[in-house]
Design an enzyme around this catalytic site. Structure first.
Site, PDB file in Angstrom:
ATOM      1  N   GLY A  69      25.463 -17.082 -63.702  1.00  0.00           N
ATOM      2  CA  GLY A  69      25.329 -17.028 -62.244  1.00  0.00           C
ATOM      3  C   GLY A  69      24.120 -16.215 -61.833  1.00  0.00           C
ATOM      4  N   ASP A  70      24.136 -15.793 -60.579  1.00  0.00           N
ATOM      5  CA  ASP A  70      23.006 -15.039 -60.029  1.00  0.00           C
ATOM      6  C   ASP A  70      22.911 -13.608 -60.543  1.00  0.00           C
ATOM      7  OD1 ASP A  70      25.485 -14.649 -58.548  1.00  0.00           O
ATOM      8  OD2 ASP A  70      24.309 -13.259 -57.333  1.00  0.00           O
TER       9      ASP A  70
ATOM     10  N   THR B  68      32.552  -9.221 -58.433  1.00  0.00           N
ATOM     11  CA  THR B  68      31.367  -8.679 -59.110  1.00  0.00           C
ATOM     12  C   THR B  68      31.083  -7.284 -58.576  1.00  0.00           C
ATOM     13  OG1 THR B  68      30.405 -10.843 -59.501  1.00  0.00           O
ATOM     14  CG2 THR B  68      28.846  -9.024 -59.248  1.00  0.00           C
TER      15      THR B  68
ATOM     16  N   ARG C  17      27.721 -20.980 -68.653  1.00  0.00           N
ATOM     17  CA  ARG C  17      27.230 -20.928 -67.263  1.00  0.00           C
ATOM     18  C   ARG C  17      26.812 -19.502 -66.909  1.00  0.00           C
ATOM     19  NH1 ARG C  17      28.673 -17.689 -62.636  1.00  0.00           N
ATOM     20  NH2 ARG C  17      28.172 -18.835 -60.750  1.00  0.00           N
TER      21      ARG C  17
ATOM     22  N   THR D 142      26.622 -10.140 -54.408  1.00  0.00           N
ATOM     23  CA  THR D 142      27.840 -10.707 -54.978  1.00  0.00           C
ATOM     24  C   THR D 142      28.166 -11.965 -54.184  1.00  0.00           C
ATOM     25  OG1 THR D 142      30.197 -10.369 -55.433  1.00  0.00           O
ATOM     26  CG2 THR D 142      29.299  -9.257 -53.501  1.00  0.00           C
ATOM     27  N   GLY D 143      28.960 -12.844 -54.763  1.00  0.00           N
ATOM     28  CA  GLY D 143      29.323 -14.076 -54.058  1.00  0.00           C
ATOM     29  C   GLY D 143      29.131 -15.282 -54.956  1.00  0.00           C
TER      30      GLY D 143
HETATM   31  N1  ASP Z   1      27.926 -13.949 -58.217  1.00  0.00           N
HETATM   32  C1  ASP Z   1      28.832 -14.056 -59.320  1.00  0.00           C
HETATM   33  C2  ASP Z   1      28.538 -15.314 -60.081  1.00  0.00           C
HETATM   34  O1  ASP Z   1      28.314 -16.346 -59.469  1.00  0.00           O
HETATM   35  C3  ASP Z   1      30.249 -14.051 -58.934  1.00  0.00           C
HETATM   36  C4  ASP Z   1      30.673 -12.976 -57.994  1.00  0.00           C
HETATM   37  O2  ASP Z   1      29.860 -12.342 -57.331  1.00  0.00           O
HETATM   38  O3  ASP Z   1      31.873 -12.723 -57.926  1.00  0.00           O
HETATM   39  O4  ASP Z   1      28.583 -15.284 -61.292  1.00  0.00           O
END
Ligand code: ASP
Length: 311
Positions: A207-208, A177, A205, A228-229
């Site tokens: 994400g954050d 991300t 789905r 990110t994560g």
């Molecule tokens: N945080 C992102 C998600 O869960 C993924 C990522 O940071 O790579 O969608």
């Protein structure tokens, strides 16, 4: 209040293998250069982070825009948020499939809509109605990701127990991300985050990354934050806002960033990375994964790396 500009960007936090380091460093440096051009010319933090994120969305190295991870159906489905610390206006898109640069669509929402967040087809329609050309989803899919998804799904079916799916969230799985935070000469801060989400995610789905206060937040009175994560734990903690609140309570962004990573690990066993910047130009970069691609620029220095240890 007039300020000296600052720009910080990230391109994902995970156990990035050595052979991918160069591409990530090049990517974050290119993004930094694009954003800095805006700040240097006296442009707004909001414009600088938009340009920085567009560069990383266009770079196939990252999990954003073309080259994003594929969902379970083999489609690219992307999320992005951009937020203005001066006004608290924000624009978000979720689950878009036909927008080449989701952050541009998010920016249009911020600037031209009374609403704050659009998903799916409605988001695409809003983008098209506001001058953003739509593409085919296939144009965003690259061979590397088709192969990655195939390998992952094969592995899953070979070890078909529900638990194996948890591998998906191991720090060794890529989290590419992208995000940016900036302070402009007028003294305003802003933040943006853009992602293709997680590999093999279920369609729909979210994400954050694009959720206000989770993967992105900005308020001149506290901080601009991009994370990110692994998204689900980050969402549970509303981590970007959690971090901004620590800054407004008087803590340094560097401390708040590190605390956020400790909190993520200790409270919900999450992993990831974070960039934080306040309106005084103080910043923090932290991750609890082995590596995180980052770059920063101020009037006095320019740095980039794939690790950030405490000073
Ligand atoms: N945080 C992102 C998600 O869960 C993924 C990522 O940071 O790579 O969608």
């Amino acid at each position: 209040m007039p300020a000296d500009p600052v720009l910080v960007v990230h391109g994902g936090a995970w156990a990035m293998p050595d052979d991918m380091v160069e591409a990530h460093l090049r990517g974050v440096r290119d993004a930094l250069a694009a954003g800095w051009r805006v700040l240097e010319a006296g442009g707004a933090a909001l414009d600088a982070i938009e340009e920085a994120v567009v560069v990383m969305e266009d770079d196939e190295t990252f999990d954003a825009g073309r080259g994003s991870f594929l969902n379970r159906d083999g489609r690219v489905q992307m999320d992005a948020l951009i937020m203005d610390g001066a006004t608290l206006r924000a624009g978000g898109v979720g689950c878009v499939e036909r927008v080449r640069n989701p952050v541009r669509a998010a920016r249009k929402i911020l600037s031209e809509s009374p609403h704050l967040y659009f998903v799916g087809e409605g988001a695409e329609r809003f983008a098209a109605e506001h001058g953003i050309g739509l593409c085919k989803n296939e144009e965003l899919v690259i061979a590397r990701e088709v192969e990655r998804l195939r390998d992952y799904q094969t592995k899953l079916s070979e070890n078909a127990s529900a638990e194996d799916g948890n591998d998906l969230f191991a720090p060794s799985i890529s989290h590419d991300t992208v995000g940016a935070v900036a302070l402009d000469r007028a003294g305003n801060i802003a933040a943006a985050t853009s992602t293709g989400g997680t590999l093999n995610k279920a369609p729909g789905r979210l994400g954050d990354s694009s959720l206000i206060g989770c993967g992105c937040y900005a308020d001149n009175l506290s901080a601009a934050v991009s994370t990110t994560g692994w998204g689900e734990p980050i969402m549970k903690l509303v981590l970007a806002k959690w971090t901004a609140d620590r800054v407004s309570a008087g803590n340094l962004p560097e401390w708040a960033a590190q605390e956020a990573m400790n909190h993520l690990k200790q409270r919900v066993n999450g992993h990831g990375g974070i960039i934080v910047l306040n309106a005084l130009g103080q910043f923090g970069i932290a991750h609890n994964t082995p590596r995180m691609a980052w770059a920063l620029k101020t009037l006095n220095k320019e740095e980039a790396g794939i690790e950030r240890s405490l000073a």
